[in-house]
Motif scaffolding. Structure first.
Motif, short mmCIF file in Angstrom:
data_model
loop_
_atom_site.label_atom_id
_atom_site.label_comp_id
_atom_site.label_asym_id
_atom_site.label_seq_id
_atom_site.Cartn_x
_atom_site.Cartn_y
_atom_site.Cartn_z
N ILE A 742 -38.26 -61.03 -17.77
CA ILE A 742 -37.60 -62.30 -17.47
C ILE A 742 -36.32 -62.04 -16.68
O ILE A 742 -35.64 -61.03 -16.86
N PHE A 743 -36.00 -62.95 -15.75
CA PHE A 743 -34.77 -62.87 -14.97
C PHE A 743 -34.50 -64.25 -14.35
O PHE A 743 -35.43 -65.04 -14.16
N PRO A 744 -33.24 -64.59 -14.03
CA PRO A 744 -32.05 -63.81 -14.37
C PRO A 744 -31.73 -63.94 -15.87
O PRO A 744 -32.06 -64.94 -16.48
N ASN A 745 -31.10 -62.92 -16.38
CA ASN A 745 -30.72 -62.90 -17.78
C ASN A 745 -29.33 -62.27 -17.89
O ASN A 745 -29.20 -61.06 -17.70
N PRO A 746 -28.27 -63.11 -18.07
CA PRO A 746 -28.24 -64.50 -18.49
C PRO A 746 -28.71 -65.48 -17.41
O PRO A 746 -28.66 -65.19 -16.22
N SER A 747 -29.11 -66.68 -17.88
CA SER A 747 -29.48 -67.77 -16.99
C SER A 747 -28.34 -68.77 -16.97
O SER A 747 -27.93 -69.28 -18.01
N TYR A 748 -27.82 -69.05 -15.76
CA TYR A 748 -26.67 -69.94 -15.63
C TYR A 748 -27.14 -71.36 -15.35
O TYR A 748 -26.96 -71.90 -14.25
N GLY A 749 -27.82 -71.96 -16.31
CA GLY A 749 -28.19 -73.36 -16.20
C GLY A 749 -29.10 -73.65 -15.02
O GLY A 749 -29.02 -74.72 -14.42
N SER A 750 -29.96 -72.72 -14.67
CA SER A 750 -30.85 -72.96 -13.54
C SER A 750 -32.29 -72.69 -13.96
O SER A 750 -32.80 -73.29 -14.90
N LEU A 751 -32.92 -71.75 -13.29
CA LEU A 751 -34.32 -71.45 -13.57
C LEU A 751 -34.45 -70.06 -14.17
O LEU A 751 -33.73 -69.14 -13.78
N LEU A 752 -35.39 -69.92 -15.10
CA LEU A 752 -35.70 -68.64 -15.69
C LEU A 752 -37.11 -68.26 -15.24
O LEU A 752 -38.06 -69.01 -15.45
N ILE A 753 -37.25 -67.11 -14.63
CA ILE A 753 -38.54 -66.65 -14.13
C ILE A 753 -39.13 -65.66 -15.13
O ILE A 753 -38.46 -64.72 -15.58
N ILE A 754 -40.39 -65.88 -15.48
CA ILE A 754 -41.09 -65.02 -16.43
C ILE A 754 -42.27 -64.38 -15.71
O ILE A 754 -43.12 -65.08 -15.14
N GLU A 755 -42.32 -63.06 -15.69
CA GLU A 755 -43.43 -62.34 -15.08
C GLU A 755 -44.21 -61.63 -16.18
O GLU A 755 -43.63 -60.96 -17.04
N PHE A 756 -45.55 -61.78 -16.15
CA PHE A 756 -46.42 -61.19 -17.17
C PHE A 756 -47.06 -59.91 -16.64
O PHE A 756 -47.46 -59.85 -15.46
N ALA A 757 -47.15 -58.91 -17.49
CA ALA A 757 -47.79 -57.66 -17.08
C ALA A 757 -49.26 -57.88 -16.76
O ALA A 757 -49.82 -57.25 -15.86
N LYS A 758 -49.91 -58.80 -17.49
CA LYS A 758 -51.29 -59.18 -17.23
C LYS A 758 -51.36 -60.69 -17.12
O LYS A 758 -50.63 -61.40 -17.81
N PRO A 759 -52.26 -61.23 -16.27
CA PRO A 759 -52.37 -62.69 -16.14
C PRO A 759 -52.69 -63.35 -17.48
O PRO A 759 -53.47 -62.82 -18.28
N ILE A 760 -52.07 -64.49 -17.71
CA ILE A 760 -52.34 -65.26 -18.91
C ILE A 760 -53.50 -66.20 -18.60
O ILE A 760 -53.38 -67.10 -17.78
N GLU A 761 -54.65 -65.97 -19.25
CA GLU A 761 -55.84 -66.78 -18.96
C GLU A 761 -55.67 -68.19 -19.51
O GLU A 761 -55.72 -69.17 -18.77
N THR A 762 -55.53 -68.30 -20.80
CA THR A 762 -55.28 -69.58 -21.46
C THR A 762 -54.26 -69.32 -22.55
O THR A 762 -54.56 -68.68 -23.55
N GLY A 763 -53.05 -69.78 -22.32
CA GLY A 763 -52.01 -69.44 -23.27
C GLY A 763 -50.90 -70.46 -23.33
O GLY A 763 -51.02 -71.58 -22.83
#
Length: 818
Positions: A742-763
């Motif tokens: 996850i980034f940016p961390n800290p998040s300054y009241g904007s957007l948090l981007i989450i990247e998964f090591a493997k694609p999430i099929e149904t989650g």
């Protein structure tokens, strides 16, 4: 610079400093990451039904009487629990939509109607469901047919629900609103009520609701509509409705209705009774009962997807033979199917073939494959037409056991986890990730109600219980080698059974037994003690000869405890004496009342604290928590804690000298498993929605391993949580597991981007604040990354959890500064 801007900058600097301190220091009083899993039993509970989707045969859902729904994972050959977020309630009826394979509906204890658009990964509650009686664990209701059905035509808009006591209901809008079918058309039933609904798919199409629907009503008969539910008539023929009651019904692909019957209205009367099967042919119900059957009532019935004349039926307790029946000509003749070639866990008792059954189902891809759930689990055979088909259990991760207590003696030469359970009395696990080879009491049927170990020599443990429906048939064993071998007590006092038993903390030979002594006890029996491991028993004095309702075996209460430091002290709660606490300081020989006024309830837990002489905790079921530090002479309420389901103690957490306290409770409005590392001053949510905290009945921490805790539940077996305790200090900014970034961390009241090591099929993504309260949830499908808007979150620390196909797929802690 304005004062407001200056203050904002100070707040941001403080939060940043807090964040980097959290990265390099262990958390105390903040969210501690725990991973949860089930202790493996792979059996017990009652799997009351199985559904499979006709367009996706691998999509199979099981319903249970006390443990929620499960979805079969064909790639990993295991089940995925679907309802832990709703405390795994019992399921009265569930149904898939043929028009939309993602849709799944479930009627549960509550009553609740839950709807899922992702095969049960997430649920929404439909508020329009009527406030009617729903009891999936009732002897009158749980063994019936399909109560809830979705019309396979016209995009699945219409649902029917056959209720237990309140008639037949119809929804025209996928469960949003409901109308009761006029009782002049379809009356409420007796016994199991309106027991099933079955639809003739041929009678509708893509734009027309199905017109032909059948409703089974106990004590009345079978009703049929030919105009989608506007008008109904009772079918002619069939057995006498007052002597034979419908149980289950199914409609074949050529429109033929088959119905099973029993001559008893509850499951208790199914043994040795007259079961029937009828077929609706030529305008009336005709008897097609197999002549060579076992004499019991019939329960489940199904027809094959590829052959309307291929019918499978099962009787209430099938036995080795003559209890399962296969017809290849529409019921004109039947072949008995053996149920004796069983591949199952070795601890299963020999009486499994005679346990409860409610349903049987042809696989939707191979009609020689049959699924058969029962009171121990789910059996599958791949060749129903074989002379002696092999039946294999499919139970990995379907843990519906009802457990009342869990104990973890802190031995140095073993890892045994002991549990007291319904039906099979007690188990010992040397490895919680492996199915045990046997139960402690072997083939015996019953319930365990009391257990303890000696603190001074934890290899010594004792267990008491009884046969579940005949308490005079007592159960009792003890071990001196941590469960490697067990022996019956050399003797027992007259009329003793069940209740609680406790061992002196310093003398392994001194036991105190407070037996079953509620309103059904005849005569009133008094507490006894032994100082020679049960060779001889002596009555304790000082406790009045009155009943104690909290000792009933169904209550699963703990009213007797030994001090965990001072071997002379024992404590006893007497509900029927104004909630009195009695204490012995001479090893259980004499007791005296030291307090009166604890809450009175027949379900309660009294526990002594390890490492703290004279310290006790007490709570009633879903009540408040009370604490004593002076051997029970005075009590104080623990502030901020309510609805307590269980309490236990474990090894102190890092940087703490206090025993860890674990509770299942509600704190600040959130029900969860909480940990206190500072003896109740602060509490941390360690379950975060990953286990059904509301079903917890007992808790035990491991006194050898910090952050290891076991929870006995009433319908989800025994679940254990393990803390992610770092072994060294990390100075990186990676505060998450490697499955995601996850980034940016800290998040300054904007957007948090989450990247998964493997694609999430149904989650799904679940976001919790630092108190453990869920603040956001998002569904994700086929993505390698996701973006969250943090602008509306308050400044602070948050925990993010990701599920993929029902399994944990990563977690992270991050900081928001707004």
């Amino acid at each position: 610079m304005t004062n407001m801007t200056h203050a904002k900058n100070i707040e941001r600097r403080f939060l940043l400093l807090t964040f980097f301190i959290l990265l390099i220091c262990p958390l105390t009083g903040h969210a501690q990451s725990f991973t949860w899993d089930n202790v493996k039993f792979q059996g017990m509970g009652f799997v009351t039904g199985i559904n499979a989707h006709p367009a996706d045969p691998g999509y199979v859902v099981a319903r249970t009487d006390v443990g929620g729904n499960y979805r079969w994972d064909p790639e990993n050959n295991r089940w995925i629990p679907l309802m832990d977020a709703f405390n795994a309630p019992g399921v009265s009826g569930d149904a898939m939509s043929e028009s939309d394979p993602g849709l799944l509906y479930s009627v549960t204890t509550g009553p609740l109607l839950l709807k899922s658009s992702d095969r049960g990964d997430t649920w929404e509650k439909l508020e329009g469901f009527p406030d009617i009686h729903v009891n999936p664990n009732s002897a009158y209701f749980r063994w019936g047919g399909k109560r809830l059905v979705v019309d396979p035509n016209n995009n699945g808009k219409v649902l029917f629900y056959a209720s237990e006591q309140d008639g037949l209901w119809r929804s025209p809008d996928q469960g949003e609103t409901w109308q009761k079918i006029d009782t002049g058309e379809v009356p409420p039933g007796s016994g199991g009520g309106n027991i099933f609904t079955a639809i003739d798919k041929r009678s509708g199409n893509g734009t027309l609701n199905s017109q032909i629907i059948y409703a089974g009503v106990q004590g009345k008969g079978i009703y049929m509509t030919t105009d989608a539910g506007e008008n109904w008539k009772i079918l002619p023929g069939g057995p006498d409705s007052l002597t034979h009651r419908p149980v289950s019904g199914t409609v074949s692909t050529n429109g033929t209705l088959f119905v099973t019957y029993t001559d008893q209205e509850s499951e208790w009367g199914h043994d040795g009774k007259d079961g029937r099967i009828y077929r609706y042919s030529g305008g009336r119900l005709i008897d097609v009962t197999p002549a060579d059957n076992n004499g019991r009532g019939f329960s489940g019935i199904d027809t094959a997807f590829d052959d309307p004349d291929k019918v499978i039926a099962i009787q209430w307790k099938p036995g080795y033979e003559k209890g399962i029946h296969l017809s290849l000509n529409g019921g004109e003749s039947w072949k008995p199917v053996r149920f004796s070639n069983l591949s199952e866990p070795s601890w299963y008792p020999t009486y499994v073939p005679w346990t409860y059954t409610s349903h049987i189902m042809f696989d939707k891809a191979n009609s020689d494959k049959v699924w058969q759930p029962n009171g121990f689990g789910v059996y599958v055979t791949s060749n129903i037409q074989a002379a002696n088909p092999q039946w294999v259990t499919r139970m990995d991760n379907l843990e519906e056991l009802v457990a009342g207590q869990v104990h973890v003696p802190p031995v140095t030469d073993g890892k045994a986890v002991f549990s007291l359970v319904m039906d099979k009395i007690a188990f010992a696990h040397d490895n919680v990730d492996q199915v045990p080879s046997k139960s402690i009491f072997g083939d015996q049927f019953g319930i365990g109600t009391g257990m303890d170990y000696c603190v001074g020599n934890p290899s010594v443990s004792v267990i008491v219980g009884s046969q579940m429906h005949n308490v005079a048939e007592e159960r009792h064993l003890y071990t001196t080698n941590n469960g490697k071998g067990w022996r019956p007590f050399p003797s027992i006092p007259a009329d003793f059974n069940n209740g609680n038993i406790a061992i002196s903390a310093t003398d392994e030979s001194r036991w105190v037994w407070a037996p079953h002594n509620d309103a059904s006890s005849v005569p009133i029996v008094q507490m006894h003690y032994t100082n020679d491991k049960g060779e001889s028993w002596h009555p304790s004095s000082g406790i009045p000869a009155i009943r104690n309702s909290a000792t009933h075996h169904w209550a699963q209460s703990l009213v007797l405890a030994s001090d965990r430091v001072n071997g002379d002290y024992f404590y006893y709660y007497l509900q029927n004496d104004g909630g009195a606490l009695y204490r012995s300081d001479d090893g259980g020989e004499t007791f005296s009342k030291v307090y009166s006024g604890l809450p009175q309830h027949y379900q309660c837990k009294l526990k002594a604290v390890p490492f703290r002489e004279g310290h006790l905790f007490f709570h009633t079921n879903r009540g408040k928590l009370f604490h004593s530090t002076d051997y029970g002479s005075s009590w104080s309420e623990v502030p901020g804690v309510s609805s307590v389901g269980g309490i236990g103690f474990g090894k102190p957490m890092p940087h703490s000298e206090d025993p860890a306290i674990y509770i299942a409770a509600v704190i600040e409005g959130t029900e969860a498993i909480y940990l206190s590392a500072d003896y109740g001053k602060t509490w941390t949510n360690i379950s975060l929605g990953e286990m059904p905290a509301g079903r917890v009945r007992d808790i035990s921490g491991d006194l050898r391993t910090a952050g290891l805790v076991y929870c006995a539940t009433g319908g989800r077996g025994i679940m254990y949580g393990r803390a992610d305790i770092p072994t060294s200090i990390s100075f990186t900014n990676q505060s998450q597991l490697p499955e995601l970034r996850i980034f940016p961390n800290p998040s300054y009241g904007s957007l948090l981007i989450i990247e998964f090591a493997k694609p999430i099929e149904t989650g799904s993504i679940h976001l919790f604040d630092n108190s453990g309260k869920m603040v956001q949830t998002h569904n994700i499908y086929g993505k390698s990354s996701e973006i969250l808007d943090t602008a509306n979150l308050q400044s602070g620390i948050y925990i993010l959890r990701v599920l993929n196909m029902g399994y944990p797929a990563g977690s992270a802690r991050f900081l928001v500064i707004n």
